[in-house]
Design a protein around this motif. Structure first.
Motif, mmCIF file in Angstrom:
data_model
loop_
_atom_site.group_PDB
_atom_site.id
_atom_site.type_symbol
_atom_site.label_atom_id
_atom_site.label_comp_id
_atom_site.label_asym_id
_atom_site.label_seq_id
_atom_site.Cartn_x
_atom_site.Cartn_y
_atom_site.Cartn_z
ATOM 1 N N ARG A 194 -3.386 96.035 21.779
ATOM 2 C CA ARG A 194 -2.345 95.037 21.530
ATOM 3 C C ARG A 194 -1.706 95.370 20.190
ATOM 4 N NH1 ARG A 194 -2.886 89.866 24.053
ATOM 5 N NH2 ARG A 194 -1.509 89.131 22.403
ATOM 6 N N THR A 195 -0.414 95.672 20.209
ATOM 7 C CA THR A 195 0.226 96.070 18.954
ATOM 8 C C THR A 195 0.248 94.921 17.953
ATOM 9 O OG1 THR A 195 2.243 95.734 20.222
ATOM 10 C CG2 THR A 195 1.680 97.993 19.699
ATOM 11 N N ASP A 196 0.426 93.680 18.453
ATOM 12 C CA ASP A 196 0.468 92.557 17.511
ATOM 13 C C ASP A 196 -0.874 92.354 16.818
ATOM 14 O OD1 ASP A 196 -0.465 91.984 20.010
ATOM 15 O OD2 ASP A 196 0.338 89.960 20.128
ATOM 16 N N ILE A 197 -1.961 92.474 17.596
ATOM 17 C CA ILE A 197 -3.292 92.290 17.001
ATOM 18 C C ILE A 197 -3.598 93.445 16.039
ATOM 19 C CG2 ILE A 197 -5.763 92.212 17.525
ATOM 20 C CD1 ILE A 197 -5.028 90.746 20.103
ATOM 21 N N ALA A 198 -3.256 94.674 16.451
ATOM 22 C CA ALA A 198 -3.516 95.831 15.596
ATOM 23 C C ALA A 198 -2.731 95.710 14.285
ATOM 24 C CB ALA A 198 -3.150 97.111 16.324
ATOM 25 N N THR A 303 -8.144 90.673 31.401
ATOM 26 C CA THR A 303 -7.700 89.353 30.952
ATOM 27 C C THR A 303 -7.990 89.146 29.472
ATOM 28 O OG1 THR A 303 -8.259 88.603 33.165
ATOM 29 C CG2 THR A 303 -7.763 86.910 31.544
ATOM 30 N N MET A 304 -9.122 89.687 28.994
ATOM 31 C CA MET A 304 -9.453 89.528 27.576
ATOM 32 C C MET A 304 -8.395 90.165 26.692
ATOM 33 S SD MET A 304 -13.506 90.037 27.274
ATOM 34 C CE MET A 304 -14.590 88.705 27.722
ATOM 35 N N LEU A 305 -7.873 91.331 27.143
ATOM 36 C CA LEU A 305 -6.819 91.971 26.366
ATOM 37 C C LEU A 305 -5.536 91.145 26.435
ATOM 38 C CD1 LEU A 305 -6.046 94.790 24.898
ATOM 39 C CD2 LEU A 305 -4.799 95.204 27.014
ATOM 40 N N THR A 306 -5.177 90.703 27.622
ATOM 41 C CA THR A 306 -3.873 90.062 27.781
ATOM 42 C C THR A 306 -3.854 88.655 27.206
ATOM 43 O OG1 THR A 306 -4.478 89.357 30.003
ATOM 44 C CG2 THR A 306 -3.255 91.405 29.820
ATOM 45 N N THR A 307 -5.040 88.019 27.082
ATOM 46 C CA THR A 307 -5.054 86.676 26.503
ATOM 47 C C THR A 307 -5.415 86.703 25.029
ATOM 48 O OG1 THR A 307 -7.348 86.419 27.193
ATOM 49 C CG2 THR A 307 -5.660 85.532 28.665
ATOM 50 N N GLY A 308 -5.564 87.915 24.469
ATOM 51 C CA GLY A 308 -5.805 88.001 23.038
ATOM 52 C C GLY A 308 -7.237 87.753 22.625
ATOM 53 N N LEU A 324 1.011 95.335 32.150
ATOM 54 C CA LEU A 324 2.467 95.159 32.036
ATOM 55 C C LEU A 324 2.889 93.797 32.567
ATOM 56 C CD1 LEU A 324 3.911 98.637 33.109
ATOM 57 C CD2 LEU A 324 4.287 97.483 30.916
ATOM 58 N N ASP A 325 2.264 93.383 33.681
ATOM 59 C CA ASP A 325 2.628 92.110 34.307
ATOM 60 C C ASP A 325 2.421 90.925 33.375
ATOM 61 O OD1 ASP A 325 3.458 93.244 36.582
ATOM 62 O OD2 ASP A 325 1.651 92.826 37.771
ATOM 63 N N SER A 326 1.491 91.082 32.417
ATOM 64 C CA SER A 326 1.191 89.937 31.558
ATOM 65 C C SER A 326 2.233 89.776 30.460
ATOM 66 C CB SER A 326 -0.184 90.115 30.932
ATOM 67 O OG SER A 326 -0.133 91.192 30.015
ATOM 68 N N LYS A 327 3.133 90.782 30.305
ATOM 69 C CA LYS A 327 4.241 90.702 29.342
ATOM 70 C C LYS A 327 3.778 90.538 27.895
ATOM 71 C CE LYS A 327 7.630 89.611 32.669
ATOM 72 N NZ LYS A 327 7.075 90.576 33.623
ATOM 73 N N VAL A 328 2.606 91.101 27.542
ATOM 74 C CA VAL A 328 2.188 91.054 26.135
ATOM 75 C C VAL A 328 2.628 92.346 25.459
ATOM 76 C CG1 VAL A 328 0.223 89.535 26.511
ATOM 77 C CG2 VAL A 328 -0.092 92.020 26.695
ATOM 78 N N GLU A 329 2.640 92.326 24.109
ATOM 79 C CA GLU A 329 2.996 93.539 23.375
ATOM 80 C C GLU A 329 1.785 94.454 23.347
ATOM 81 O OE1 GLU A 329 4.587 92.842 19.399
ATOM 82 O OE2 GLU A 329 5.196 90.857 20.120
ATOM 83 N N PHE A 330 1.918 95.609 23.950
ATOM 84 C CA PHE A 330 0.772 96.520 23.911
ATOM 85 C C PHE A 330 1.267 97.955 23.953
ATOM 86 C CE2 PHE A 330 0.058 98.525 28.103
ATOM 87 C CZ PHE A 330 1.080 97.925 28.817
#
Lengths: 471, 310
Positions: A194-198, A303-308, A324-330
């Motif tokens: 996750r780019t935002d978390i990193a 899910t753990m990745l996509t829900t942060g 990709l479907d989860s639309k998170v920044e990664f």
């Protein structure tokens, strides 16, 4: 569970008074006879209809072994879900370009059941003309005599020359210097993040993850991400997913320079116990320090990745669609280099198109089959959307592929591809993956010590190797 | 029985002709099934027996080469065979006991309803008609799934912080499989028991009631003993069905996690069709066949003796 229905009446004690069984004049008797006659007539009629209309049908060919029409191409693949949808789209491109041919594609459940069906159909002289096979399975299929050797000139006739293929999968498509498959892709085990978390964890340097190579460095990066997420640093599937555990293990084991797990086509076990223990100890360390969960299944890990709840995910590239479907920044990159004892390595496999052995040699149909294979290669940008790295260099080097992100961010992982060890019980979805993966799971969760798990890997492999090869 | 005496009126001639025809009618009626039985049951059984002496492979033609009793020795020394047999027997215990007792309990309860009995009969039997694939999907993705499954939700609502992964934890998976099977198939035994209950004459109940037996005593001393033959049938059918477990386990866990639910039948499929070792798989099949036969015989023998004693 199959169970024959038994009439409840049979359980009732005592005969019903007053009626002898099968007494004459039983009104049911004649109608039953009529029913039987009617049934026999129907069956005969159905058989006749099948015989008359059967020439063109696949079912009738299954019974008679007759050759389908010359323009028919039977194609088998194990792709469901997102890969299945993209494969259908690629088939449609072929059908659009070659409307004169009739392509009949059949999809099966991935893994052992698929290869069992493919082998049995070929042994029984009813093979498909083209089939998808993993390169990890190709040596076994080829040595069992189930595949047709691909003639180089026929391949060149369709524009498929060696220099247009990625070197590693191309070499892996050969057995004893004979070509048996047209490689379609390489699909490695990679790192999602996750780019935002990193970013928050201070791990990004110019948009890229920096300084995560090395055992302590990667653990430190996970810990930094864990402080941001408050749950885990990274995630990986561990329960109900022995294959993922096997991939994780094989990646680290190969980076440690461990010998192939087995040799002589699976007859001898050559696992390096110390390297296995070191790889398992590192996996255990990540679990023990609660940097990765020890009780997540395949879906939960994503899910753990996509829900942060986790900043990283170690999984195959084919999960990209779900993320990709989860639309998170990664973003994605090759699995980090944890150990430097050997050239960079990460688990990978490849899909290839193979031509199962036909009962009768038919050059025209080989050409038809290779034409189809070439058409799939030409549409492999579509295939790349599903995460697979195209083995077809005209696609891999195209601008269209390079613009595809994050799919093009881990292309170099294909060079470090560590394929499954060659054994008749090995390869995609095989007993080797399952049994070794189970031992790795036991180490990750702490049910076994790394040493005990490494010894279990060896004993599982020995059990498999002791069995006389069916080939 | 009075009505059968009427046949005495036919002449001796006719009776002799009828007897010949009668002697032929039986075998003639059985012939189609017998043929089927020989082709699809006896034949394969003999083939399996013979194949067990060879090291046959699915990928090669013919039986393979003669290996004598090697396969037998290997199977008997195969830890995985014994492990799968243990799973099969454990599954049989876990399912047979509740499936017999629960079915009896439900049948007794449902039998007390005069109006609306059809509803209970329908409601308890309904799961049985669901195909195994649908049952597997319902439980895999609905009830027993991790994180999103109903079973975990309920436990969390009850205050359990980290409910087990029902199908992913080796120590829970077999219990989950047994639970699913009980829910799915209890209706069949229930219907057998209900039929048995309805065969018990009302006057026996009345006589017991007049003699001062309470409801519980009537169930214990009248209903349960009179259902003896139904219980025998239900138990034998259930044991055999449970020993043959395959579908739901294959679809829901594939024998995992860590091989903890793999039944013997799946071991036969794995060795025979995945590994292609037909000779070996034949011997495992024969052993499973013997185990089922032996358990059924022992059970029948016990029941026979108990019936004689009473």
């Amino acid at each position: 569970m199959l169970r024959r229905l038994t009439s409840p009446g049979r359980a009732a004690p005592g005969p019903a008074p007053g009626t002898a069984p099968g007494a004459p004049g039983d009104p049911a008797a004649p109608s039953r006879r009529a029913l039987l006659r009617g049934g026999a007539g129907l069956a005969a009629g159905a058989a006749a209809t099948a015989a008359l209309s059967g020439c063109g049908s696949t079912i009738a060919q299954g019974f008679t072994g007759g050759e389908p029409p010359a323009d028919r191409l039977n194609f088998w693949n194990p792709f469901t879900g997102g890969d299945g949808a993209r494969m259908v789209a690629m088939q449609q491109e072929y059908e659009k370009a070659h409307p004169e041919n009739s392509l009949r594609a059949t999809t099966f459940v991935w893994g052992n059941p698929y290869y069992t069906k493919l082998s049995l159909a070929t042994v029984g002289d009813r093979p498909p003309h083209v089939a998808v096979a993993h390169l990890s399975k190709l040596p076994v299929l080829a040595r069992a005599g189930l595949l047709t050797e691909l003639p180089g000139d026929a391949l060149a006739g369709q524009g498929m020359t060696p220099e247009k293929f990625d070197a590693k999968p191309w070499r892996k498509s050969h057995v004893d210097d004979r070509l048996y498959g047209v490689p379609l892709d390489t699909h490695p085990f990679v790192l999602y993040f996750r780019t935002d978390i990193a970013e928050q964890a201070g791990l990004l340097d110019g948009g890229e993850l920096a300084g995560i190579d090395g055992p302590d460095e990667f653990a430190a990066a996970l810990r930094a991400a864990k402080e941001v997420t408050g749950a885990f640093g990274g995630s990986v599937a561990s329960i109900k997913d022995s294959a993922t555990q096997f991939r994780l293990f094989l990646s680290f084991y190969t980076q440690l320079g461990g010998r192939p797990l087995v040799a002589d086509a699976g007859a001898t076990v050559t696992v390096d116990l110390d390297a296995a223990e070191e790889a398992l100890a590192y996996i255990r360390r990540l679990g023990e320090e609660k940097l990765i969960p020890t009780g997540a299944d395949g879906q939960a890990a994503i899910t753990m990745l996509t829900t942060g709840q986790a900043g990283f995910l170690m999984d195959g590239v084919w999960q990209i669609v779900a993320v990709l479907d989860s639309k998170v920044e990664f973003d994605m990159r090759p699995l980090p280099r944890i150990f430097s004892d050997a050239p960079y390595a990460c688990f990978a496999d490849s899909h290839a198109l193979v031509l199962p052995r036909q009962p009768k040699r038919d050059d025209a149909r080989v050409d038809l089959s290779l034409e189809f294979a070439a058409s799939l290669l030409d549409s492999s940008r579509l295939w790349a959307e599903g995460g697979h790295i195209p083995a077809w260099l005209p696609t891999q080097r195209s601008a269209a592929y390079r613009e595809l992100t994050p799919q093009s961010h881990y292309t170099e992982a294909a060079e470090g591809a560590a394929y499954d060890p060659v054994a008749w019980y090995g390869g995609a979805g095989s007993n080797l993956q399952i049994n070794v993966g189970d031992a790795v799971t036991a180490a990750l969760t702490g049910r076994s010590s790394p040493r005990a798990a490494a010894e279990r890997v060896r004993s599982e492999l020995r059990t498999l190797a002791d069995v006389e090869s069916p080939i | 029985m009075a009505s059968t005496l009427g046949t005495g009126a036919v002449t001796p001639d006719r009776r002799a002709a009828g007897a010949v025809r009668g002697r032929l009618t039986g075998p003639a009626l059985i012939a189609p099934f017998a043929l089927f039985y020989i082709v699809f049951l006896v034949g394969p059984l003999i083939y399996t027996f013979v194949a067990g002496f060879f090291n046959g492979s699915l990928l090669r033609d013919g039986f393979g080469s003669w290996v004598g009793l090697t396969n037998y020795a290997d199977v008997l020394g195969d830890a995985e065979f014994w492990r799968t047999l243990k799973h099969t027997l454990w599954f049989t215990v876990l399912t047979t006991v509740p499936l017999v007792l629960l079915a009896l309990l439900l049948a007794i309860l449902a039998d007390r309803f005069v109006r609306g009995r059809w509803f209970f009969r329908f409601a308890f039997f309904a799961p049985y008609v669901i195909p195994s694939a649908s049952v597997s999907l319902i439980f895999m993705w609905g009830v027993l799934a991790d994180q999103v499954g109903l079973a975990q939700d309920w436990l969390k609502a009850l205050g359990v912080d980290s409910p087990p992964s029902w199908l992913g934890d080796p120590s829970w998976a077999m219990w989950s499989m047994a639970g699913v099977t009980v829910w799915w198939t209890v209706g069949f035994n229930f219907v057998l028991y209900l039929a048995g209950l309805q065969e018990i004459p009302r006057d026996v109940h009345e006589a017991a009631a007049i003699d001062g037996a309470g409801p519980w005593q009537r169930i214990r001393h009248v209903v349960v003993p009179m259902l003896g033959r139904t219980t025998t049938l239900v138990t034998v059918l259930q044991i055999v069905a449970s020993l043959k477990v395959f579908d739901q386990i294959y679809m829901m866990t594939g024998g995992g996690p860590d091989g903890s639910t793999r039944p013997t039948l799946q071991y036969i499929v794995d060795t025979g069709f995945t590994d292609g070792r037909t000779g070996y798989a034949s011997v495992v099949s024969l052993f499973l066949f013997l185990v089922i036969l032996l358990i059924s015989l022992v059970w029948f023998f016990l029941v026979r003796r108990a019936e004689k004693e009473s």
